[in-house]
Write a protein that holds these residues in place. Sequence first.
Motif, PDB file in Angstrom:
ATOM      1  N   ALA A   1       0.826  -1.206   0.000  1.00 36.74           N
ATOM      2  CA  ALA A   1       0.000   0.000   0.000  1.00 36.74           C
ATOM      3  C   ALA A   1       0.863   1.260   0.000  1.00 36.74           C
ATOM      4  O   ALA A   1       0.560   2.243  -0.686  1.00 36.74           O
ATOM      5  N   LEU A   2       1.955   1.245   0.759  1.00 36.72           N
ATOM      6  CA  LEU A   2       2.870   2.387   0.756  1.00 36.72           C
ATOM      7  C   LEU A   2       3.520   2.582  -0.613  1.00 36.72           C
ATOM      8  O   LEU A   2       3.700   3.715  -1.069  1.00 36.72           O
TER       9      LEU A   2
ATOM     10  N   THR B   1       6.670  -4.814  -6.383  1.00 39.38           N
ATOM     11  CA  THR B   1       5.605  -5.239  -5.480  1.00 39.38           C
ATOM     12  C   THR B   1       6.119  -6.274  -4.499  1.00 39.38           C
ATOM     13  O   THR B   1       5.811  -6.235  -3.299  1.00 39.38           O
ATOM     14  N   VAL B   2       6.913  -7.218  -4.995  1.00 41.73           N
ATOM     15  CA  VAL B   2       7.461  -8.269  -4.136  1.00 41.73           C
ATOM     16  C   VAL B   2       8.378  -7.670  -3.068  1.00 41.73           C
ATOM     17  O   VAL B   2       8.305  -8.030  -1.885  1.00 41.73           O
ATOM     18  N   VAL B   3       9.237  -6.754  -3.481  1.00 43.89           N
ATOM     19  CA  VAL B   3      10.153  -6.126  -2.529  1.00 43.89           C
ATOM     20  C   VAL B   3       9.376  -5.336  -1.486  1.00 43.89           C
ATOM     21  O   VAL B   3       9.685  -5.390  -0.280  1.00 43.89           O
ATOM     22  N   ALA B   4       8.348  -4.587  -1.922  1.00 44.30           N
ATOM     23  CA  ALA B   4       7.546  -3.807  -0.975  1.00 44.30           C
ATOM     24  C   ALA B   4       6.874  -4.712   0.047  1.00 44.30           C
ATOM     25  O   ALA B   4       6.854  -4.418   1.247  1.00 44.30           O
ATOM     26  N   ALA B   5       6.315  -5.838  -0.415  1.00 45.05           N
ATOM     27  CA  ALA B   5       5.664  -6.783   0.496  1.00 45.05           C
ATOM     28  C   ALA B   5       6.680  -7.398   1.455  1.00 45.05           C
ATOM     29  O   ALA B   5       6.415  -7.547   2.653  1.00 45.05           O
ATOM     30  N   ALA B   6       7.852  -7.755   0.934  1.00 42.13           N
ATOM     31  CA  ALA B   6       8.874  -8.372   1.780  1.00 42.13           C
ATOM     32  C   ALA B   6       9.377  -7.405   2.845  1.00 42.13           C
ATOM     33  O   ALA B   6       9.585  -7.782   4.005  1.00 42.13           O
TER      34      ALA B   6
ATOM     35  N   GLY C   1      -3.239   1.141   9.043  1.00 42.96           N
ATOM     36  CA  GLY C   1      -2.443   1.944   8.120  1.00 42.96           C
ATOM     37  C   GLY C   1      -2.848   1.730   6.675  1.00 42.96           C
ATOM     38  O   GLY C   1      -2.920   2.686   5.882  1.00 42.96           O
ATOM     39  N   VAL C   2      -3.130   0.475   6.311  1.00 43.03           N
ATOM     40  CA  VAL C   2      -3.589   0.169   4.950  1.00 43.03           C
ATOM     41  C   VAL C   2      -4.907   0.878   4.673  1.00 43.03           C
ATOM     42  O   VAL C   2      -5.106   1.497   3.610  1.00 43.03           O
ATOM     43  N   SER C   3      -5.847   0.811   5.620  1.00 49.12           N
ATOM     44  CA  SER C   3      -7.153   1.446   5.431  1.00 49.12           C
ATOM     45  C   SER C   3      -7.013   2.951   5.253  1.00 49.12           C
ATOM     46  O   SER C   3      -7.701   3.563   4.419  1.00 49.12           O
ATOM     47  N   LEU C   4      -6.111   3.548   6.014  1.00 49.06           N
ATOM     48  CA  LEU C   4      -5.893   4.995   5.876  1.00 49.06           C
ATOM     49  C   LEU C   4      -5.331   5.337   4.503  1.00 49.06           C
ATOM     50  O   LEU C   4      -5.780   6.296   3.854  1.00 49.06           O
ATOM     51  N   LEU C   5      -4.364   4.555   4.035  1.00 54.09           N
ATOM     52  CA  LEU C   5      -3.771   4.821   2.727  1.00 54.09           C
ATOM     53  C   LEU C   5      -4.783   4.662   1.603  1.00 54.09           C
ATOM     54  O   LEU C   5      -4.759   5.399   0.614  1.00 54.09           O
TER      55      LEU C   5
END
Length: 363
Positions: free
Chosen positions: A123-124, A149-154, A191-195
């Motif tokens: 999400a960030l 996307t993979v790096v962000a999730a990791a 945090g996800v919901s806010l984003l």
Amino acid sequence: MTTTSRLARHGGPARALPRPDPRGWGAVVLLAVAAVGALVLAVAVGPVVVSPADTVAVLLGLTPADPTAPVLIGSVRVPRALTAALAGAALGVAGLQLQTLFRNPLAEPYVLGVSAGASLGVALAVAGTAGGSAGTFTAGVVGAGRAGTVVAAAVGAGFVLGVVLLLSRWVRSGIVLLIVGVMLGSLATAGVSLLLTVIDPQRAQQFIAWGLGSFSGTTGADLAVLAPVVGVGLLVALAGTKSLNALLLGEDYARSVGVRIGRVRLVILVSSAVLAGAVTAFCGPVAFLGMAVPHLARLAAGTSDHRVLLPVALLTGALVALVCAVAAHLPWLAGPIPVNVITSVVGAPVVIAVLIRSRVVNA
């Protein structure tokens, strides 16, 4: 209260001491055969029907009657099936480790906030690229930018894991540490919901679709990363069967036989988070498999010995995930069903049955 009743109360196996059981090794063989069959079925089934003969021919490297079969099977269906098998095996083993460590039938990788942390990382990343076109996120998931996307999730999963590991140095109670993981997951979800309220609506919709989970879209390059990571995590788990067996009787007993609880807890938390984080990075947050598969594995194995139970959980997870992949891509469907819809239908009844059975046993 006896040792056996304490184990039953906390979701552990009913036996006081784990013992090898020939029935369990028979279950390993049967599950291995079933998993191979499900893998072939997952390759054969899809919106475009491929005959079993052509499917087998392509898998064996022979020339099929349909000239389009090699491209369809090799580039789409084989990666999808292998991804499902790896994801199911990883989540099943990670869930079993955590249920044994915390002695709780509802423990699974995502209670530690791994899934929520991975989702927050993605999400960030989406919010950070909000200035581009609305299709950037989709391209990042299925195209050349998928690595981002993979790096962000990791990174998101690793951050939450780091906090949990840091707190584990002062938190000695497994139950308290479990609650800490739940709270961290809740914070990440908030945090996800806010984003999602501040990014482009189309991007938000695409992120929500990613959050429903999918075994599709992986390529050979993706599997070259996913498979080794999952393989290492599974080997670490299999190497710790002796410690897991000792933990069946509680941390005090484990200490009395020489198990270093702090080290074992660290290894279990890291290996389960790596397994779940890798799956989330490539497939999105897949629900219920980590919670339900260990219970199905105990039923199939008929033993609490982790030397048998871990391989059974590995194969059971792969089998269940492959069946879910088949159900999500049936030929008569208008489009693929999100994986979490299928896993919820499969997993929720299993968890409900376990809770009811646990209440009846302890009544």
